[in-house]
Design an enzyme around this catalytic site. Structure first.
Site: not given
Length: 137
Positions: A10, A39, A116, A123, A125
């Site tokens: 991420h 995380y 991710h 996303k 990410c």
């Protein structure tokens, strides 16, 4: 011990060139209703690797994949405007991420590396193709 099959990378989705900490992310995640940071590891811009959640605790970083994964976040991921996705990894972060992921792969040899965005097409990410970049680790 949890069975780990995925290492998910991420970004913190923060503006390039700005430093943030585990404590900052913990505050953001608690504001969203999490118990603590989602995380397991956070890689700072200077390459320092910091622990978020212990590995034995299920993460909260990618819906539907937390049970059998480790979440790794690097600080950055957005251009200076704080909105436009951009690979802002510093050379120190790149080196630290490679070393961390290599170590996690040794510890969890069945685990595959993903970004991710591989699980959520809405996303950007982590703002680069993590599964492609780290496929040979």
């Amino acid at each position: 011990m949890r069975q780990i099959y995925e290492l998910v990378l991420h970004c913190s989705a923060t503006p390039e060139g700005r430093d943030y900490t585990v404590d900052d992310i913990t505050r953001w995640h608690k504001a969203r209703g999490f118990d603590t940071i989602g995380y397991h590891y956070v890689v700072y811009r200077n390459g320092e690797v910091h622990v978020g959640r212990p590995e034995y605790v299920q993460g909260a970083h990618v819906r539907g994949h937390n049970r059998n994964s480790i979440g790794v976040c690097y600080i950055g991921g957005c251009a200076e405007d704080g909105k436009t996705p951009k690979d802002t990894r510093t050379p120190e972060q790149k080196e630290a991420l490679t070393k961390l992921l290599r170590g996690l792969r040794r510890k969890y040899p069945e685990a595959k590396i993903f970004g991710h965005r591989d699980f959520d097409k809405h996303k950007a990410c982590p703002s680069f193709d993590a599964s492609g970049e780290y496929k040979d680790l």
